[in-house]
Design an enzyme around this catalytic site. Structure first.
Site, PDB file in Angstrom:
ATOM      1  CG  ASN A   1      -0.229  -0.586   2.649  1.00  0.00           C
ATOM      2  OD1 ASN A   1       0.764  -0.342   2.688  1.00  0.00           O
ATOM      3  ND2 ASN A   1      -0.640  -1.296   3.569  1.00  0.00           N
TER       4      ASN A   1
ATOM      5  CG  ASP B   1      -8.669  -3.270   2.057  1.00  0.00           C
ATOM      6  OD1 ASP B   1      -9.009  -2.937   3.520  1.00  0.00           O
ATOM      7  OD2 ASP B   1      -7.500  -2.830   2.026  1.00  0.00           O
TER       8      ASP B   1
END
Length: 381
Positions: A67, A256
């Site tokens: 991420n 998500d």
């Protein structure tokens, strides 16, 4: 020869387990009892794996799994969890002669992110079938991360998933699940309770999540409208199984991502997934559909944010079917400072009556989970 070697290895493992548990004062009778108990334990584990009730998969985490903060994306972990569950449940549902099927993900129970996983570590995902009803399979999954430089391992995630077998000839037909053998009667009874609880909650959630997130022009900061976000995705072949339906893990990763965008817009800091409440898959998504993944803030505590994520599918190439709700879930995120420690988040300002109602419902879920965690915490001496 292979059978002889395998038998000798099994005997040696049992002998080592037995002798490691002995105390100097034990007699021969105690030795025999301990040895054969250990042998039965080893054989039970071996038989369990031979029957196909367990599966383990692993791979090293690459830079494209990260991420923006540099850790492994929470959606990537959810996707690996679903892959392991799909493998073991599909294998089990096809373990007997009969109509062939593929296991479709119906629900993921609450999943906690216990520890972050780093790029360069090896993810070990182990899945085990723990309960079967007539038409569904419960799979419990554990995720471990391993630092291959130091050998350090840690538990990062635990999850429970429910699958249903769909016929390859007719995907709208749910087939029967081969039963598993339980070591204790209590295991079957506990599994039946979990099955009934999730079945009831799935039905309630399907009808509760009926509204669609609508955009608002020039919203005020810290309001629901200010941070709500959407992604639009055309389902392609790489998103689907061999039978033309979207992988559950693909949907979870997109959910998500949207939840992360909502959290980042709200607090303007680095954010990470703390947990995922139950994800319910209400209907299948076919290849060629356009899916809209919408997220909105529903509740904030001092250091956490709850985001509701809704997935709607639009079969653009099929005029006979209208837009429908495919999945829904609640994600919890926390804001991190430069040292990676949780920090306070801006408090959400609900404006409409619906937003205030959702805020109170989120507060109830937060307090319920907080009490549950405190109840499981052992008192310190």
């Amino acid at each position: 020869m292979k059978l002889l070697v395998g038998t000798l290895r099994l005997w040696e493992v049992g002998r080592q387990v037995a002798f490691s548990s002995l105390t100097p004062g034990q007699e021969c009778s105690g030795l025999r009892k301990t040895f054969w108990a250990a042998m039965r334990a080893v054989r039970t584990r071996a038989d369990h794996q031979k029957l196909g009730h367990c599966v383990t998969m692993g791979r090293i985490m690459r830079p494209d799994d990260a991420n923006v903060a540099g850790n492994v994306h929470g959606g990537t972990i959810l996707k690996m969890i679903e892959e392991a569950g799909a493998i073991i449940s599909t294998r089990h549902c096809n373990s007997q002669n009969g109509e062939r099927c593929v296991a479709a993900l119906a629900r993921v129970e609450r999943t906690d992110f216990l520890s972050p996983m780093c790029i360069g570590e090896v993810a070990h995902v182990s899945a085990e079938i723990t309960y079967t009803s007539k038409h569904s399979v419960e799979v419990q999954v554990h995720v471990m991360s391993e630092n291959i430089l130091t050998g350090t391992k840690k538990l990062t995630n635990k999850a429970t998933l429910w699958y249903v077998p769909l016929s390859l000839k007719n995907v709208d037909k749910v087939l029967e699940v081969p039963p598993i053998v339980y070591l204790r009667q209590e295991q079957e009874e506990e599994g039946r309770k979990r099955y009934e609880a999730q079945k009831l909650e799935r039905m309630e959630t399907k009808w509760r999540n009926g509204d669609i997130v609508q955009p608002v022009l020039n919203p005020e900061p810290n309001t629901v409208s200010y941070s709500q976000s959407s992604l639009i995705h055309l389902v392609g072949p790489s998103d689907c199984t061999l039978h033309g339906f979207v992988h559950g893990g693909v949907t979870m990763k997109l959910m998500d991502e949207v939840a992360g965008i909502v959290a980042a817009r709200h607090c303007k800091t680095n954010i990470v997934t703390a947990s995922v409440d139950a994800i319910n898959f209400h209907d299948k998504i076919r290849k060629g559909c356009v899916i809209t993944i919408s997220g909105r803030m529903t509740f904030t505590s001092n250091k956490s944010m709850e985001i509701e994520v809704l997935v709607d599918a639009d079969p653009v190439v099929d005029n006979s079917q209208k837009r429908y709700r495919a999945a829904s879930a609640f994600f919890t995120y926390v804001s991190l400072n430069q040292e990676g420690k949780p920090m306070p988040v801006p408090q959400l300002v609900p404006e409409t009556e619906d937003e205030k109602k959702r805020f109170e419902e989120g507060k109830g879920r937060y307090l319920q989970m907080k009490a549950k965690r405190q109840g499981h915490t052992e008192p310190q001496p």
